[in-house]
Motif scaffolding. Structure first.
Motif, PDB file in Angstrom:
ATOM      1  N   PHE A 164      -0.608  -8.438  55.201  1.00 20.09           N
ATOM      2  CA  PHE A 164      -0.664  -7.004  54.915  1.00 20.09           C
ATOM      3  C   PHE A 164      -1.611  -6.276  55.872  1.00 20.09           C
ATOM      4  O   PHE A 164      -1.226  -5.308  56.538  1.00 20.09           O
ATOM      5  CB  PHE A 164      -1.094  -6.780  53.463  1.00 20.09           C
ATOM      6  CG  PHE A 164      -1.216  -5.326  53.083  1.00 20.09           C
ATOM      7  CD1 PHE A 164      -0.087  -4.537  52.938  1.00 20.09           C
ATOM      8  CD2 PHE A 164      -2.461  -4.756  52.863  1.00 20.09           C
ATOM      9  CE1 PHE A 164      -0.197  -3.191  52.593  1.00 20.09           C
ATOM     10  CE2 PHE A 164      -2.581  -3.419  52.509  1.00 20.09           C
ATOM     11  CZ  PHE A 164      -1.439  -2.632  52.374  1.00 20.09           C
ATOM     12  N   LEU A 165      -2.864  -6.767  55.959  1.00 21.51           N
ATOM     13  CA  LEU A 165      -3.858  -6.098  56.810  1.00 21.51           C
ATOM     14  C   LEU A 165      -3.539  -6.277  58.291  1.00 21.51           C
ATOM     15  O   LEU A 165      -3.691  -5.346  59.083  1.00 21.51           O
ATOM     16  CB  LEU A 165      -5.254  -6.633  56.495  1.00 21.51           C
ATOM     17  CG  LEU A 165      -5.763  -6.330  55.075  1.00 21.51           C
ATOM     18  CD1 LEU A 165      -7.102  -7.007  54.824  1.00 21.51           C
ATOM     19  CD2 LEU A 165      -5.888  -4.820  54.862  1.00 21.51           C
ATOM     20  N   GLY A 166      -3.076  -7.484  58.661  1.00 18.62           N
ATOM     21  CA  GLY A 166      -2.671  -7.703  60.050  1.00 18.62           C
ATOM     22  C   GLY A 166      -1.457  -6.862  60.408  1.00 18.62           C
ATOM     23  O   GLY A 166      -1.352  -6.333  61.521  1.00 18.62           O
ATOM     24  N   GLY A 167      -0.530  -6.709  59.431  1.00 20.78           N
ATOM     25  CA  GLY A 167       0.689  -5.942  59.671  1.00 20.78           C
ATOM     26  C   GLY A 167       0.460  -4.455  59.796  1.00 20.78           C
ATOM     27  O   GLY A 167       1.240  -3.748  60.435  1.00 20.78           O
ATOM     28  N   SER A 219     -11.840 -15.979  56.489  1.00 19.96           N
ATOM     29  CA  SER A 219     -11.460 -16.435  57.833  1.00 19.96           C
ATOM     30  C   SER A 219     -10.015 -16.107  58.167  1.00 19.96           C
ATOM     31  O   SER A 219      -9.711 -15.648  59.275  1.00 19.96           O
ATOM     32  CB  SER A 219     -11.689 -17.943  57.954  1.00 19.96           C
ATOM     33  OG  SER A 219     -13.040 -18.251  57.749  1.00 19.96           O
ATOM     34  N   ALA A 220      -9.097 -16.334  57.215  1.00 28.27           N
ATOM     35  CA  ALA A 220      -7.677 -16.071  57.482  1.00 28.27           C
ATOM     36  C   ALA A 220      -7.433 -14.590  57.740  1.00 28.27           C
ATOM     37  O   ALA A 220      -6.693 -14.224  58.663  1.00 28.27           O
ATOM     38  CB  ALA A 220      -6.834 -16.554  56.305  1.00 28.27           C
ATOM     39  N   ARG A 260       4.403  -5.984  64.084  1.00 29.16           N
ATOM     40  CA  ARG A 260       5.139  -7.254  63.991  1.00 29.16           C
ATOM     41  C   ARG A 260       4.252  -8.367  64.524  1.00 29.16           C
ATOM     42  O   ARG A 260       3.803  -8.311  65.667  1.00 29.16           O
ATOM     43  CB  ARG A 260       6.436  -7.170  64.804  1.00 29.16           C
ATOM     44  CG  ARG A 260       7.253  -8.445  64.846  1.00 29.16           C
ATOM     45  CD  ARG A 260       8.559  -8.208  65.611  1.00 29.16           C
ATOM     46  NE  ARG A 260       9.299  -9.434  65.830  1.00 29.16           N
ATOM     47  CZ  ARG A 260       9.167 -10.205  66.906  1.00 29.16           C
ATOM     48  NH1 ARG A 260       8.312  -9.852  67.874  1.00 29.16           N
ATOM     49  NH2 ARG A 260       9.873 -11.313  67.039  1.00 29.16           N
ATOM     50  N   GLN A 261       3.992  -9.359  63.700  1.00 32.48           N
ATOM     51  CA  GLN A 261       3.157 -10.487  64.102  1.00 32.48           C
ATOM     52  C   GLN A 261       3.969 -11.772  64.052  1.00 32.48           C
ATOM     53  O   GLN A 261       4.777 -11.975  63.137  1.00 32.48           O
ATOM     54  CB  GLN A 261       1.931 -10.597  63.191  1.00 32.48           C
ATOM     55  CG  GLN A 261       0.964  -9.433  63.358  1.00 32.48           C
ATOM     56  CD  GLN A 261      -0.286  -9.596  62.516  1.00 32.48           C
ATOM     57  OE1 GLN A 261      -0.233  -9.560  61.298  1.00 32.48           O
ATOM     58  NE2 GLN A 261      -1.425  -9.778  63.165  1.00 32.48           N
ATOM     59  N   MET A 313      -6.392 -10.074  61.559  1.00 34.72           N
ATOM     60  CA  MET A 313      -6.804  -8.785  62.131  1.00 34.72           C
ATOM     61  C   MET A 313      -6.980  -8.878  63.644  1.00 34.72           C
ATOM     62  O   MET A 313      -6.920  -7.878  64.350  1.00 34.72           O
ATOM     63  CB  MET A 313      -8.101  -8.316  61.480  1.00 34.72           C
ATOM     64  CG  MET A 313      -7.979  -7.997  59.996  1.00 34.72           C
ATOM     65  SD  MET A 313      -6.968  -6.553  59.659  1.00 34.72           S
ATOM     66  CE  MET A 313      -8.109  -5.253  60.141  1.00 34.72           C
ATOM     67  N   LYS A 314      -7.208 -10.116  64.143  1.00 33.78           N
ATOM     68  CA  LYS A 314      -7.313 -10.332  65.583  1.00 33.78           C
ATOM     69  C   LYS A 314      -5.975 -10.764  66.189  1.00 33.78           C
ATOM     70  O   LYS A 314      -5.906 -11.147  67.353  1.00 33.78           O
ATOM     71  CB  LYS A 314      -8.373 -11.403  65.872  1.00 33.78           C
ATOM     72  CG  LYS A 314      -9.800 -10.989  65.528  1.00 33.78           C
ATOM     73  CD  LYS A 314     -10.778 -12.102  65.865  1.00 33.78           C
ATOM     74  CE  LYS A 314     -12.223 -11.687  65.572  1.00 33.78           C
ATOM     75  NZ  LYS A 314     -13.182 -12.800  65.885  1.00 33.78           N
TER      76      LYS A 314
END
Length: 352
Positions: A109-112, A259-260, A117-118, A265-266
């Protein structure tokens, strides 16, 4: 954030020691113990992140999952010693749900939100999917079904046999991934990441030292935390099931959670997925079987038999995680779907 956790450790550890010796109010000590363990877990997460930069995403994710699960294992051993078998089984359920739905959900969610698109290694995702199906559906559901026609002695014997097979298969899976087939199924983005040199926060020696010290501190605080469960449950009306599935699982897996999400986020999704899914596999195929075998040394041994709500929730979480991750890419909406499933199950366990 690192400074805040540092202050919490400096304050929390002495308060934990003083409170346990001077018998401060149980509810206050429960809060202190939980915050201290979460703060210590953040240091464990930072240390394993530094080691991950040196060792690569697979080994880094494995290290993070291992030391993160060390907290859960330590708490569970003391709970077993205290005879809290329901809490231990519930915490194992909570770890599976927490990693597959909460950790992966927040990461996606936060990375997206930051990256539309990851992607991550689809070969690893499919390999892990098969193991997840085996670990939860075969190794957890089978003892429940077969135990219906068995007495306690035979059920325990079945649990011991399954536990030994699970540990052997988990070690074989590590050998497959890290030795015989290391690099065979490497993703393109994984190869590209190695070209960009990133400096670790801590040196290898310092990271290992921090890991060891934090683990020892967690072991001490965890033993005290276990003794507060009964009083806290009575005060808030929480059942052993809810304490294990939600409270112990979140506190015990705080290192992986942080950590995940940080990795996602990176845009380091290979590491984020390895932490979330790899941690689940380690809980199901190594930690749970080890606890079954260790319980034989205590007054009350623990069979590998979960309740129906625990089994249904774990199987549902596995199917949902497999369907979402099998294409090797994700977005914020898929993360939100996993989070929604976690909240629904959390409400169910609270009301149960």
């Amino acid at each position: 954030m690192g400074k805040i956790f540092g202050i919490l450790v400096l304050i929390g550890v002495p308060l934990s020691v003083a409170g346990s010796l001077m018998h401060w109010p149980t509810l206050m000590m429960f809060g202190i113990y939980c915050l201290t363990i979460i703060a210590l877990s953040s240091f464990m997460g930072r240390a394993t992140e530094s080691l991950a930069i040196v060792a690569g995403p697979r080994i880094g994710g494995l290290l993070n999952a291992t030391f993160g699960n060390a907290v859960e294992l330590i708490i569970s051993i003391f709970a077993l010693k205290a005879g809290l078998i329901e809490v231990v089984l519930a915490s194992l359920t909570g770890s599976v749900l927490g990693n597959l739905l909460l950790v992966a959900g927040l990461s996606f969610f936060l990375g997206g939100i930051k990256f539309k698109r990851q992607t991550f290694n689809v070969h690893d995702a499919r390999h892990n999917s098969g193991l997840l199906m085996f670990a939860v559906i075969v190794a957890f559901v089978v003892p429940e079904i077969f135990s219906m026609g068995m007495n306690e002695s035979k059920t325990l014997s079945l649990s011991i046999g399954i536990s030994i097979i699970m540990i052997a298969l988990y070690l074989a899976a590590l050998f497959f991934k890290l030795v015989t087939h290391r690099g065979v199924y490497a993703a393109q983005n994984e190869n590209e990441e190695t070209e960009h040199h990133e400096e670790p926060e801590w040196s290898k020696g310092k990271a290992i030292g921090v890991l060891l010290l934090a683990t020892l501190a967690v072991a001490y605080v965890s033993e005290s935390l276990v003794h507060t469960f009964e009083a806290v449950g009575e005060s808030f009306g929480w059942t052993d099931l809810f304490i294990g599935v939600i409270i112990v699982a979140i506190v015990g897996n705080a290192a992986e959670h942080a950590s995940a999400i940080l990795m996602a986020m990176k845009n380091k999704m290979d590491v984020a997925v390895e932490i979330a899914v790899g941690s689940t596999l380690q809980i199901a195929m190594f930690v749970a079987p080890v606890l079954v075998l260790l319980s034989l040394t205590f007054a009350e041994p623990m069979p590998l038999v979960f309740t129906i709500p625990e089994l249904v929730s774990m199987v549902t979480a596995v199917f949902l995680a497999v369907i979402i991750s099998n294409d090797g890419e994700t977005n914020w909406f898929e993360g939100l779907t996993l989070l929604a499933a976690y909240v629904i199950m959390g409400i169910g366990f609270y009301l149960l």
